[in-house]
Design a protein around this motif. Structure first.
Motif, short mmCIF file in Angstrom:
data_model
loop_
_atom_site.label_atom_id
_atom_site.label_comp_id
_atom_site.label_asym_id
_atom_site.label_seq_id
_atom_site.Cartn_x
_atom_site.Cartn_y
_atom_site.Cartn_z
N UNK A 66 0.75 -1.30 0.03
CA UNK A 66 -0.05 -0.12 -0.09
C UNK A 66 0.87 1.10 0.05
N UNK A 67 0.48 2.32 -0.76
CA UNK A 67 1.07 3.78 -0.82
C UNK A 67 0.76 4.21 0.59
N UNK A 68 1.85 4.58 1.20
CA UNK A 68 1.93 5.45 2.48
C UNK A 68 2.32 6.75 2.14
N UNK A 69 1.59 7.81 2.16
CA UNK A 69 1.92 9.17 1.65
C UNK A 69 2.64 10.02 2.73
N UNK A 70 2.57 9.52 3.99
CA UNK A 70 3.53 10.19 5.11
C UNK A 70 4.94 9.99 4.92
N UNK A 71 5.20 8.81 4.65
CA UNK A 71 6.74 8.34 4.43
C UNK A 71 7.06 8.07 3.12
N UNK A 85 -6.52 0.23 2.03
CA UNK A 85 -7.69 0.37 1.02
C UNK A 85 -7.36 -0.29 -0.09
N UNK A 86 -8.18 -1.72 -0.28
CA UNK A 86 -7.94 -2.56 -1.27
C UNK A 86 -8.25 -1.97 -2.55
N UNK A 87 -9.10 -1.02 -2.75
CA UNK A 87 -9.77 -0.39 -4.01
C UNK A 87 -8.68 0.58 -4.58
N UNK A 88 -7.71 1.28 -3.93
CA UNK A 88 -7.05 2.27 -4.43
C UNK A 88 -5.43 1.76 -3.88
N UNK A 89 -5.40 0.71 -3.32
CA UNK A 89 -3.87 0.28 -2.87
C UNK A 89 -3.37 1.42 -2.09
N UNK A 90 -3.85 2.18 -1.49
CA UNK A 90 -3.42 3.07 -0.63
C UNK A 90 -3.62 3.24 0.79
N UNK A 91 -2.87 3.90 1.85
CA UNK A 91 -3.34 3.84 2.98
C UNK A 91 -4.06 5.26 3.19
N UNK A 92 -5.49 5.10 3.80
CA UNK A 92 -6.17 6.21 3.99
C UNK A 92 -6.80 6.50 5.25
N UNK A 93 -7.07 7.63 5.58
CA UNK A 93 -7.60 7.98 6.96
C UNK A 93 -9.21 7.57 7.28
N UNK A 94 -9.65 7.66 5.93
CA UNK A 94 -11.07 7.02 6.16
C UNK A 94 -11.37 6.10 4.95
N UNK A 95 -12.29 4.95 5.23
CA UNK A 95 -12.47 4.28 3.95
C UNK A 95 -13.39 4.80 3.25
N UNK A 96 -13.51 4.53 1.77
CA UNK A 96 -14.32 5.25 0.92
C UNK A 96 -15.89 4.84 0.97
N UNK A 97 -16.69 5.94 1.37
CA UNK A 97 -17.89 5.93 1.27
C UNK A 97 -18.78 5.23 0.21
N UNK A 98 -18.31 5.66 -0.98
CA UNK A 98 -18.81 5.11 -2.26
C UNK A 98 -18.99 3.68 -2.04
N UNK A 99 -18.04 3.05 -1.85
CA UNK A 99 -17.85 1.30 -1.95
C UNK A 99 -18.31 0.87 -0.68
#
Length: 181
Positions: A66-71, A85-99
């Motif tokens: 997963x892409x971790x934008x902090x580091x 988040x498996x849909x974007x393969x990123x580390x997110x603070x809040x999971x996607x509402x749309x999915x």
């Protein structure tokens, strides 16, 4: 001696050792190859992430990472307070509402179904052990855990009642509480 490291074979300038390297592996100074500048860097530039397997700065992390934008690193697990988040393969603070995904607190992943013993809280978009009361949130109402769907609801379905001690839906109110019909 060269001013710029050669392209063939592809090498990267390591400012600590002052050598041209085929793999940037100096963890203390520069552990990742920046393909744009052809220099070993300690932290990859924005919108790229350090891939520990290839030692390159990449735009997209390998599968399962997963892409971790902090580091600006590719990570196997996202650290708290982030979720994978498996849909974007990123580390997110809040999971996607749309999915309709919820942050699972134990594995730190976004999931469609909260694990047993937790409830999907639609306000925080997280799986919670106890549904929030109005005193804990800015909501004007309490929410209660409905065990059949593992979700927080503002009202329990008939014939259940919201118990304001554990904030779960119950079929019979425990003593000293009364059923409010």
């Amino acid at each position: 001696c060269v001013v710029q490291c050669p392209l063939v074979p592809l090498t990267y300038a390591d400012n600590m050792t002052r050598m041209c390297l085929s793999i940037c592996n100096n963890v203390t100074e520069g552990g990742y190859a920046n393909n744009k500048t052809r220099v070993c860097v300690q932290k990859c530039p924005d919108q790229t992430f350090g891939d520990i397997t290839s030692r390159n700065c990449v735009r997209f992390c390998p599968e399962g990472w997963y892409s971790y934008t902090v580091t600006n690193l590719c990570v196997r697990e996202c650290p708290s307070p982030f979720f994978s988040d498996p849909t974007t393969e990123q580390c997110v603070r809040r999971c996607p509402v749309a999915q309709l995904l919820f942050g699972e607190p134990f594995g730190r992943t976004c999931t469609a179904i909260c694990p047993e013993g937790t409830y999907a809280d639609f306000n925080s978009q997280e799986c919670v052990v106890q549904c929030p009361s109005k005193a804990q949130t800015l909501l004007e109402y309490d929410t209660f855990g409905y065990n059949l769907t593992n979700e927080c609801r503002d009202e329990c379905p008939i014939p259940l009642y919201g118990w304001p001690v554990t904030y779960v839906c119950v079929d019979v109110c425990p003593d000293p509480y009364y059923e409010n019909i």
